[in-house]
Design a protein around this motif. Structure first.
Motif, mmCIF file in Angstrom:
data_model
loop_
_atom_site.group_PDB
_atom_site.id
_atom_site.type_symbol
_atom_site.label_atom_id
_atom_site.label_comp_id
_atom_site.label_asym_id
_atom_site.label_seq_id
_atom_site.Cartn_x
_atom_site.Cartn_y
_atom_site.Cartn_z
ATOM 1 N N CYS B 4 -21.071 -14.366 -5.078
ATOM 2 C CA CYS B 4 -20.024 -14.814 -4.162
ATOM 3 C C CYS B 4 -19.434 -16.171 -4.560
ATOM 4 O O CYS B 4 -18.243 -16.394 -4.359
ATOM 5 C CB CYS B 4 -20.560 -14.855 -2.742
ATOM 6 S SG CYS B 4 -20.715 -13.211 -2.045
ATOM 7 N N HIS B 28 -13.433 -7.228 -3.948
ATOM 8 C CA HIS B 28 -14.664 -7.853 -3.421
ATOM 9 C C HIS B 28 -14.390 -8.408 -2.020
ATOM 10 O O HIS B 28 -15.192 -8.221 -1.101
ATOM 11 C CB HIS B 28 -15.141 -8.974 -4.348
ATOM 12 C CG HIS B 28 -16.325 -9.719 -3.815
ATOM 13 N ND1 HIS B 28 -17.624 -9.280 -3.968
ATOM 14 C CD2 HIS B 28 -16.402 -10.864 -3.084
ATOM 15 C CE1 HIS B 28 -18.435 -10.128 -3.357
ATOM 16 N NE2 HIS B 28 -17.722 -11.097 -2.825
ATOM 17 N N CYS B 32 -16.660 -7.971 1.300
ATOM 18 C CA CYS B 32 -17.631 -9.048 1.540
ATOM 19 C C CYS B 32 -17.219 -9.944 2.716
ATOM 20 O O CYS B 32 -16.199 -10.628 2.649
ATOM 21 C CB CYS B 32 -17.811 -9.867 0.262
ATOM 22 S SG CYS B 32 -18.928 -11.250 0.491
ATOM 23 N N CYS B 35 -17.198 -13.863 1.895
ATOM 24 C CA CYS B 35 -16.032 -14.339 1.146
ATOM 25 C C CYS B 35 -14.772 -14.308 2.016
ATOM 26 O O CYS B 35 -13.913 -15.177 1.903
ATOM 27 C CB CYS B 35 -15.832 -13.523 -0.134
ATOM 28 S SG CYS B 35 -17.009 -14.004 -1.408
HETATM 29 ZN ZN LIG Z 1 -18.653 -12.402 -1.502
#
Ligand SMILES: [Zn+2]
Lengths: 184, 135
Positions: B4, B28, B32, B35
């Motif tokens: 990350c 991503h 995620c 993030c």
């Molecule tokens: Zn991430």
């Protein structure tokens, strides 16, 4: 217009190099907001920021013959301001930092109050961050300097600037409460 | 698999306009939460009030005055130093002639005239080096 502005600045630099006091004053007036604005952010004290601005401008005018135009004049000036500020920090290392009194929240909308609160949280988070990381964040986040410009300014690699900035952001994010988060 | 931190750095680059957000970063970000939270939080981080800063004429005036005074003092010192050095060298020349060291004086001048230009490339090279260091 920008080119015209740059030409005007170049002419002022040339005249200041020859000792023209009117050109010197104009050049410093043009950059006053930039230098003082940056110093106010890092020192958080109006009087100190003004003292360091004056010192930085004096140093810049003495050294103006050494300015070769390889970087922007404003970046060169900020570099001098940064070093003048570091000297001031060393001098007053043991001094208790006088923080600016925050304006009262009276008469502000809820949004403005939250924003003020966030700004205070950022300021107190920044106070715990060492230099040059603090200045790197301020110059990037508030003044829009590029990684390249910051790398030149602080004599660091662009990669180092990036990681320092990321580290500072993470630290601030941990301190700053989101507007929709409840205090508990 | 990138971690990350690496994605966060890429997100930071994009937010600050240093680069475009890459496709792998986009995908991503879509999956995620950490993030996503970093991204939103960075966008929401206030950049301070951009109030007009009025020029403090006193600060500017004092800076210019101090700079001119210091420069003048420095110039006066350099002028005096140059004058002293010139007088010293002339005096040395006279002293050598009066004491019969004409030959030595001639050799000294020959050395300066011939050796001087040889030092020039070194000075130019040094100046260029210094210029590169400042860039
Ligand atoms: Zn991430």
């Amino acid at each position: 217009m920008r080119e015209e502005g740059e030409l005007h600045e170049q002419q002022l630099i040339e005249r200041a190099r020859r000792g023209d006091s009117i050109a010197m004053s104009q050049l410093m007036r043009d950059n006053y907001a930039l230098v003082y604005g940056y110093l106010l952010k890092v020192t958080r004290d109006q009087e100190t920021a003004k003292d360091v601005t004056q010192e930085a401008m004096t140093r810049a005018l003495i050294a103006i013959r050494k300015f070769r135009g390889e970087s922007k004049f404003s970046s060169w000036l900020i570099q001098i301001a940064y070093h003048a500020y570091l000297d001031e920090l060393r001098k007053w290392n043991k001094r208790t930092v006088h923080l600016e009194e925050e304006p009262a929240d009276k008469g502000l909308t809820e949004e403005e109050v939250i924003r003020n609160e966030q700004m205070n949280q950022i300021q107190s988070a920044l106070a715990e961050i060492p230099e040059p990381d603090r200045s790197i964040f301020i110059l990037k986040h508030e003044q829009g300097y590029t990684y390249k410009e910051l790398a030149i300014l602080f004599h660091l690699k662009e990669g180092t600037i990036r990681s320092k900035l990321h580290y500072t952001i993470k630290k601030i994010q941990r301190k700053v409460r989101k507007p929709d988060e409840e205090l508990y | 698999m990138k971690n990350c931190t690496e994605f966060e750095m890429k997100i930071m680059d994009a937010v600050y306009g240093e680069s475009e957000i890459s496709e792998d970063c986009k995908s991503h970000l879509a999956t995620c939460e950490a993030c996503q939270s970093f991204y939103e939080s960075l966008l929401e981080l206030p950049a301070g009030t951009r109030e007009e800063i009025a020029v403090d004429e006193w600060v500017v005036g004092e800076a210019v005055k101090a700079a001119m005074e210091i420069t003048e003092k420095k110039n006066a010192f350099e002028r005096r130093l140059f004058l002293l050095a010139s007088l010293g060298l002339t005096g040395l020349g006279f002293a050598l002639v009066l004491n019969g060291y004409v030959q030595l004086l001639r050799n000294l001048y020959m050395g300066i005239y011939l050796g001087g230009p040889l030092v020039l490339p070194i000075i130019i090279w040094k100046r260029q080096q210094r210029g590169r260091d400042h860039a």
